[in-house]
Scaffold this motif. Structure first.
Motif: not given
Length: 534
Positions: A420-423, A518-521
């Motif tokens: 996501p853009l804020d990440h 988003l669940l995991y990265r």
């Protein structure tokens, strides 16, 4: 010191005509065109229509045309002329021919022309020679035959060029079923280039984005790659979204030595070291990494024990299923994958396959296909009572999928090589989002937009360094991409020895309330997961 212009005045003229047969690589410019160049202290050019034609003596004579007005008048000395490389080569050829015949022309009645080239700067110099005394010889009427083009002479006479413009050729599906991805990627890439041009970071160098639509067809993508490679003003390419398109083009780009950044192709075979195309770079991880992480999530985190896999017979889809299966077997043995089927792009009725799956009682279905068919498959799954999670990846991870599938999209899982853009660091992702909105593009940037924007930023920064060094070429750009570090909207990265970016963002997403959550990265090296949400 430049020669005294008064001493040069009226000394000589050089009349340049054009061979009618021309050079094999130069365009035919017309039967009766000619350019006369005078050097009376000023460089003056006049295009004239010739009454006769030595190369076609049988052609009937035309009535003499009135003398054309001068198209340019400018000082020869002392300023050099800034020209593109093609024009410089043509002009060099002209003066090579002039100087080659200088002994027969008695050094042009006391002057000798030379041409000096540094990069794309061409300067004319004149030296005085002792004139030969030859009775009956009028040097003003001596003719020098040379090969050139009106374009080359026009640039020669056009004076100081305002800027050097180089092209970046985009090769994306801008029409057809994948156009929502392609348009968003094109707009995002162009946004980065437009921002670079406006910033002045490249000095007098400007970049032009060429719009190439492959319509999702491999043959058309290959044709566009050839066109890009053959254009000497193109110094880089951005391609292709689909793996099949990348596989069809990488050898062509390599043949022309054209640096190319892949904007989404997930098939590892489109990347070094799995082929020898040294010009290919990636700004996203390939399937060997992405599918390994999806299989890890599915079996270790989601605890799925019975997974059925489906491909759609495309290169992207087949390799996705292959690598997902290999990773799952390596983690837990063969028992986790209970079967595999293939469907076709454009297929609409999946009833027989879904009916078969219901009898097999899977925990989940991995549909490694594309957005439209995946949306239909998901709708029919729920309609026929197969209420298990559907997993997918980059071919489905799209807001368009949610719109097409509607409420049936809820619960869909996807592995995607982006966040996501804020990440993204320092608010760069959200800055991209605001800039995209301000540009008022008709289409959304979609899931691949941030990576496409990053690719454009890489080209801008690389060309800026080359412009500062005074050498903007494909070869120099290739060397820069292999060693440079770049600050982009998705983070800071460089490319390793295989052309892979050294920052690998992979996320596991689930559709909740009509949005991808988003669940995991993964960490930067994509070796382990960090939990973000339940």
């Amino acid at each position: 010191m430049p020669p005294d212009r008064d001493a040069l005045a009226g000394l000589f003229q050089v009349r340049i005509r054009f061979r009618l047969n021309g050079h094999s690589k130069l365009p035919y410019i017309g039967r009766r065109s000619g350019v006369r160049v005078n050097f009376p202290g000023l460089l003056r050019a006049e295009r004239r229509t010739r009454e006769t034609n030595r190369f076609r003596p049988t052609e009937p004579k035309a009535a003499p045309a009135p003398e054309a007005r001068p198209i340019l008048s400018m000082p020869v000395f002392p300023a050099p002329l800034r020209l593109d490389r093609f024009s410089v080569n043509c002009i060099q050829y002209i003066f090579l021919a002039i100087n080659h015949r200088a002994p027969r022309l008695a050094e042009f009645r006391g002057l000798f022309l030379s041409v000096q080239v540094q990069d794309v700067t061409l300067a004319l110099r004149a030296k005085r020679r002792e004139p030969e005394k030859r009775e009956g010889l009028t040097m003003l009427k001596r003719t020098v035959w040379a090969i050139s083009t009106v374009l080359a002479m026009g640039l020669l006479l056009g004076g100081q060029a305002k800027a050097q413009t180089y092209k970046l050729y985009v090769n994306l599906p801008l029409s057809g079923p994948w156009s929502s991805f392609g348009e968003g990627m094109f707009n995002s890439f162009k946004l980065a280039v437009d921002q670079g041009n406006a910033s002045g970071v490249m000095g007098k160098v400007k970049l032009e984005v060429v719009r190439g639509d492959n319509a999702g067809d491999s043959a058309q993508a290959a044709s566009l790659a050839t066109k890009a490679g053959a254009d000497s003003r193109v110094i880089g390419a951005f391609c292709c979204w689909s793996s099949g398109l990348a596989l069809a083009t990488h050898a062509i780009y390599n043949r022309y030595g054209l640096p190319t950044i892949l904007g989404g192709s997930n098939d590892h075979r489109s990347t070094r070291p799995f082929h020898k195309s040294m010009v290919i770079f990636r700004n996203s991880p390939y399937d060997l990494i992405n599918m390994k992480m999806l299989a890890t999530y599915a079996t270790n985190y989601a605890k799925l024990k019975r997974i059925f896999t489906i491909d759609d017979n495309t290169a992207f889809s087949v390799t996705q299923v292959n690598e997902f299966t290999n990773a799952a077997v390596k983690l837990h043995g063969k028992g986790r994958i209970i079967g595999r089927e293939s469907v076709q792009l454009g297929e609409k009725d999946f009833t027989p396959l879904i009916t078969k799956l219901k009898g097999m009682k899977p925990d989940a279905v991995f549909y490694a296909g594309h957005m439209v068919e995946a949306a239909l498959f998901r709708q029919q799954m729920l309609k026929l009572g197969l209420n298990v999670p559907m997993m997918s990846s980059g071919g489905v991870f799209s807001n368009t999928y949610i719109k097409v599938a509607g409420k049936a999209s809820e619960g869909t899982l996807a592995s995607f090589w982006g966040l996501p853009l804020d990440h993204y660091p320092e608010g760069r992702g959200t800055a991209f989002e605001k800039a995209y909105a301000a540009a008022k593009f008709q289409d959304p940037y979609e899931s691949f937009g941030p990576m496409a924007h990053a690719a454009g930023q890489v080209y801008v920064q690389a060309v800026a360094r080359l412009a500062k060094a005074g050498k903007v070429t494909r070869k120099a750009l290739l060397a820069e991409l292999n060693q440079g570090q770049y600050k982009t909207s998705i983070g800071d990265f460089g490319f390793d020895k295989h052309g892979m970016l050294d920052i690998l963002h992979i996320g596991i997403f689930r559709v909740e309330n009509a949005k991808w959550k988003l669940l995991y990265r993964t960490d930067r090296a994509a070796t382990k997961f960090q939990k973000i949400a339940d």
